[in-house]
Design a protein around this motif. Structure first.
Motif, PDB file in Angstrom:
ATOM      1  N   UNK A  48       0.836  -1.205   0.000  1.00 40.73           N
ATOM      2  CA  UNK A  48       0.000   0.000   0.000  1.00 40.73           C
ATOM      3  C   UNK A  48       0.874   1.260   0.000  1.00 40.73           C
ATOM      4  N   UNK A  49       0.388   2.356  -0.579  1.00 42.20           N
ATOM      5  CA  UNK A  49       1.192   3.573  -0.702  1.00 42.20           C
ATOM      6  C   UNK A  49       1.817   4.093   0.601  1.00 42.20           C
ATOM      7  N   UNK A  50       1.117   4.000   1.733  1.00 44.16           N
ATOM      8  CA  UNK A  50       1.708   4.517   2.973  1.00 44.16           C
ATOM      9  C   UNK A  50       2.934   3.692   3.385  1.00 44.16           C
ATOM     10  N   UNK A  51       2.919   2.409   3.118  1.00 42.37           N
ATOM     11  CA  UNK A  51       4.091   1.562   3.378  1.00 42.37           C
ATOM     12  C   UNK A  51       5.143   1.819   2.298  1.00 42.37           C
ATOM     13  N   UNK A  52       4.672   2.044   1.076  1.00 39.31           N
ATOM     14  CA  UNK A  52       5.581   2.356  -0.028  1.00 39.31           C
ATOM     15  C   UNK A  52       6.378   3.627   0.217  1.00 39.31           C
TER      16      UNK A  52
ATOM     17  N   UNK B 257      16.128   9.944  -9.264  1.00 44.29           N
ATOM     18  CA  UNK B 257      15.791   8.535  -9.191  1.00 44.29           C
ATOM     19  C   UNK B 257      15.027   8.153 -10.454  1.00 44.29           C
ATOM     20  N   UNK B 258      15.352   6.991 -10.975  1.00 44.80           N
ATOM     21  CA  UNK B 258      14.605   6.457 -12.105  1.00 44.80           C
ATOM     22  C   UNK B 258      13.450   5.647 -11.519  1.00 44.80           C
ATOM     23  N   UNK B 259      12.224   5.983 -11.890  1.00 44.29           N
ATOM     24  CA  UNK B 259      11.106   5.196 -11.370  1.00 44.29           C
ATOM     25  C   UNK B 259       9.992   5.069 -12.397  1.00 44.29           C
TER      26      UNK B 259
ATOM     27  N   UNK C 196       0.466  10.362  -4.626  1.00 48.67           N
ATOM     28  CA  UNK C 196       0.966  11.735  -4.799  1.00 48.67           C
ATOM     29  C   UNK C 196       2.078  12.030  -3.808  1.00 48.67           C
ATOM     30  N   UNK C 197       1.949  11.511  -2.597  1.00 47.51           N
ATOM     31  CA  UNK C 197       2.985  11.728  -1.580  1.00 47.51           C
ATOM     32  C   UNK C 197       4.332  11.168  -2.021  1.00 47.51           C
ATOM     33  N   UNK C 198       4.307   9.959  -2.575  1.00 44.81           N
ATOM     34  CA  UNK C 198       5.549   9.346  -3.061  1.00 44.81           C
ATOM     35  C   UNK C 198       6.104  10.181  -4.204  1.00 44.81           C
ATOM     36  N   UNK C 199       5.246  10.599  -5.118  1.00 41.26           N
ATOM     37  CA  UNK C 199       5.683  11.405  -6.255  1.00 41.26           C
ATOM     38  C   UNK C 199       6.333  12.706  -5.784  1.00 41.26           C
TER      39      UNK C 199
END
Length: 126
Positions: free
Chosen positions: A70-74, A109-111, A98-101
């Motif tokens: 899940x995004x929060x763990x991500x 970083x390449x993602x 959006x937070x990760x972005x």
């Protein structure tokens, strides 16, 4: 990202549950010849492979980290990945936010986000 240069892949969110993508993706990439490292604090072994409990303990020559969490763990694990020096990150569908972005914008970083690595590596083989 040139997937032909990728040899060693960490699966962040690996699981022993063969019906979940954390296991399906792992098995798929193994069948395609990648060296796969399961990453999860929950198990000692997944599909016969020794588990690494945290990103900080991954071998430094790991080419790609695939997030199936899940995004929060991500986001938590993305911060650990950056701190640990990893430069190639892949977010399976549903793992990005959006937070990760916003966090990644401050780093070179390449993602890839929202694409399925099983499809992008030549179709599903499981």
């Amino acid at each position: 990202m040139d997937l032909k240069k990728i040899k060693k892949i960490a699966i962040v969110g690996a699981t022993i549950n063969r019906e979940k993508f954390g296991n399906i993706v792992l098995r798929d990439l193994l069948k395609k010849g990648f060296e796969v490292i399961p990453v999860t604090p929950k198990y000692d072994e997944v599909e016969g492979l020794k588990v690494i409990k945290t990103i900080e303990n991954l071998p430094k020559d790991t080419d790609l980290l695939v997030f199936i969490v899940p995004p929060h763990i991500g986001l938590e694990n993305t911060k650990l990945a950056i701190k640990s020096g990893f430069k190639r990150l892949w977010y399976q569908p549903g793992a990005f936010s959006e937070e990760i972005e916003k966090f990644l914008k401050d780093y070179e970083i390449e993602y890839i986000a929202g694409k399925c690595i099983m499809v992008e590596t030549g179709g599903v083989s499981v």
